[in-house]
Scaffold this motif. Structure first.
Motif, PDB file in Angstrom:
ATOM      1  N   GLU A  25       0.808  -1.224   0.000  1.00  0.00           N
ATOM      2  CA  GLU A  25       0.000   0.000   0.000  1.00  0.00           C
ATOM      3  C   GLU A  25       0.839   1.271   0.000  1.00  0.00           C
ATOM      4  OE1 GLU A  25      -3.848  -1.793   2.484  1.00  0.00           O
ATOM      5  OE2 GLU A  25      -2.393  -0.500   3.513  1.00  0.00           O
ATOM      6  N   ASP A  28       0.176   3.574  -3.176  1.00  0.00           N
ATOM      7  CA  ASP A  28      -1.232   3.864  -3.466  1.00  0.00           C
ATOM      8  C   ASP A  28      -2.083   3.214  -2.391  1.00  0.00           C
ATOM      9  OD1 ASP A  28      -3.707   4.435  -4.505  1.00  0.00           O
ATOM     10  OD2 ASP A  28      -3.518   3.144  -6.265  1.00  0.00           O
ATOM     11  N   TRP A  29      -2.393   3.998  -1.366  1.00  0.00           N
ATOM     12  CA  TRP A  29      -3.185   3.465  -0.261  1.00  0.00           C
ATOM     13  C   TRP A  29      -4.668   3.557  -0.589  1.00  0.00           C
ATOM     14  CZ3 TRP A  29      -6.747   5.996   2.946  1.00  0.00           C
ATOM     15  CH2 TRP A  29      -7.244   5.205   3.995  1.00  0.00           C
ATOM     16  N   ASN A  30      -5.345   2.435  -0.487  1.00  0.00           N
ATOM     17  CA  ASN A  30      -6.807   2.387  -0.586  1.00  0.00           C
ATOM     18  C   ASN A  30      -7.330   2.953  -1.909  1.00  0.00           C
ATOM     19  OD1 ASN A  30      -9.028   1.379   0.811  1.00  0.00           O
ATOM     20  ND2 ASN A  30      -9.625   3.397   1.594  1.00  0.00           N
ATOM     21  N   GLY A  31      -6.488   2.916  -2.933  1.00  0.00           N
ATOM     22  CA  GLY A  31      -6.923   3.355  -4.252  1.00  0.00           C
ATOM     23  C   GLY A  31      -7.077   4.851  -4.426  1.00  0.00           C
ATOM     24  N   ILE A  32      -6.455   5.641  -3.529  1.00  0.00           N
ATOM     25  CA  ILE A  32      -6.630   7.096  -3.642  1.00  0.00           C
ATOM     26  C   ILE A  32      -5.570   7.753  -4.512  1.00  0.00           C
ATOM     27  CG2 ILE A  32      -7.713   7.165  -1.355  1.00  0.00           C
ATOM     28  CD1 ILE A  32      -5.119   8.453  -0.300  1.00  0.00           C
ATOM     29  N   GLY A  33      -4.562   6.965  -4.929  1.00  0.00           N
ATOM     30  CA  GLY A  33      -3.530   7.516  -5.785  1.00  0.00           C
ATOM     31  C   GLY A  33      -2.383   8.185  -5.049  1.00  0.00           C
ATOM     32  N   SER A  35       0.185   7.788  -1.142  1.00  0.00           N
ATOM     33  CA  SER A  35       0.501   7.033   0.059  1.00  0.00           C
ATOM     34  C   SER A  35      -0.245   7.613   1.260  1.00  0.00           C
ATOM     35  CB  SER A  35       2.008   7.092   0.317  1.00  0.00           C
ATOM     36  OG  SER A  35       2.305   6.590   1.605  1.00  0.00           O
ATOM     37  N   ASP A  45     -10.276  10.295   5.080  1.00  0.00           N
ATOM     38  CA  ASP A  45      -9.616   9.000   4.921  1.00  0.00           C
ATOM     39  C   ASP A  45      -8.762   8.659   6.128  1.00  0.00           C
ATOM     40  OD1 ASP A  45     -10.518   8.157   2.336  1.00  0.00           O
ATOM     41  OD2 ASP A  45      -9.233   9.690   1.436  1.00  0.00           O
TER      42      ASP A  45
END
Length: 361
Positions: A25, A28-33, A35, A45
């Motif tokens: 992750e 790109d954490w949780n798909g947000i583009g 870290s 978030d």
């Protein structure tokens, strides 16, 4: 890649699944583009991450509803000064039980702000025991009584919670938090640096009974006031977000593994294996702590001479057993067996110890 068994006393080993998740992750954490270490601590978030970490920690430690939970920078040593500032009037007596290096550190941090009464002290015995409760000289009207639940360097541990009367009991749980179930309601406050059993270095956990926050304490800046941190959900200033996130992953892993009950079982197995290897060595290895006070988390032991000690450290490292050199204050060898260290690590250490003794005994 083969990971070694890491017996470091702190910063300590982390669960491999946690490290692999953080690695995956990182960019790109949780798909947000981005870290998680790049996003605002005030974003929805990250606030969700923080809230989930607190909820999980409350579950892991069975924290009662009338206790606040804080996630703070500065580590346990900073908290030792803040205890006096927040909960004692200027010059008020606070009782300290001294069982090793970190108990003495706690006194040094608090002494500018309180009158320290050393209620009990095992230094004359080489910090090899916990002073008997009936020998403690507690003060009347003390702001609090402070203990160090586990001494990382000297390898002594409170087994159970001492009864102290009306004063609130404060405890440094840095090296034993979540290693077994603890009745939080018997304490006014517990605190812990995360870097041994809960996560990475750089963040501390403080659990405070809410009624204690009504104490006026001493004049202090807002940043040193626990009440202000509680009111702002540990976000009075920018918190160590990466560390908080990793702590949350570690706590979630611990819950999935069975929580404090399961880790108490594992820790008993690990420490039992190592102590048995020491006790069955015919004196080649020796641990000097009284049996009833032996730590499950940190096991210091000694070889017949310094030449053998140096050889043990070098050969164990070559065998993939890391950070076994004892602390400079006591020397010898130290094996730290925190929650993330698997039982297989203790088995590997014991096998090495027996082989080393056969070759050098």
């Amino acid at each position: 890649m083969t990971r070694a068994y890491n017996f470091s006393a702190g910063p300590a080993t982390l669960p491999e699944p946690v490290l692999r998740q953080a690695q995956a992750e990182m960019l790109d954490w949780n798909g947000i583009g981005a870290s998680i270490v790049e996003i605002s601590h005030r974003s929805a978030d990250f606030i969700a991450v923080a809230a989930e970490a607190e909820a999980d920690l409350r579950t892991l430690l069975a924290v009662p509803d009338d206790y606040a939970v804080l996630f703070l920078s500065g580590g346990a040593t900073s908290q030792q000064a803040l205890l006096a500032l927040n909960f004692a009037s200027p010059g008020q007596v606070a009782d300290y039980v001294v069982t090793g290096h970190w108990s003495k550190t706690a006194i040094r941090q608090a002494s500018p702000y309180v009158t320290v009464n050393v209620a009990a002290d095992s230094e004359a015995e080489g910090f090899r025991c916990i002073p008997a409760r009936d020998s403690w000289q507690l003060s009347s009207g003390a702001a609090y009584v402070h203990i160090t639940a586990n001494e990382t360097i000297h390898g002594v541990e409170f087994r159970g919670t001492p009864e102290i009367g009306d004063a609130p009991l404060f405890a440094d749980f840095s090296s034993s938090i979540a290693s077994e179930p603890v009745d939080i309601s018997k304490y006014g406050l517990i605190y812990a640096g995360a870097q041994k059993n809960l996560g990475p270095v750089g963040i501390a956990v403080v659990v405070i009974r809410r009624d204690l926050l009504e104490r006026s304490g001493q004049p202090r800046a807002d940043i040193f006031d626990y009440r202000s941190h509680v009111a702002r959900d540990s976000m009075l200033n920018t918190p160590p977000t990466w560390n908080w996130y990793l702590l949350g992953l570690t706590v979630k892993w611990m819950l999935a593994e069975g929580g404090a009950v399961e880790f108490a079982r594992r820790n008993a197995v690990k420490s039992g294996l190592v102590y048995a290897a020491i006790d069955d060595s015919g004196g080649f290895y020796r641990n000097e702590v009284a049996a009833e006070a032996r730590s499950r988390m940190n096991i210091p032991f000694f070889l017949p001479d310094e030449t053998l000690t140096a050889r043990f450290v070098a050969e164990s490292k070559a065998a993939g057993l890391l950070a076994l050199k004892g602390h400079k204050e006591v020397g010898g060898i130290r094996a730290s067996l925190y929650n993330a260290l698997p039982v297989e690590a203790a088995q590997a250490l014991v096998a090495f110890m027996r082989d080393f003794q056969q070759r050098n005994g």
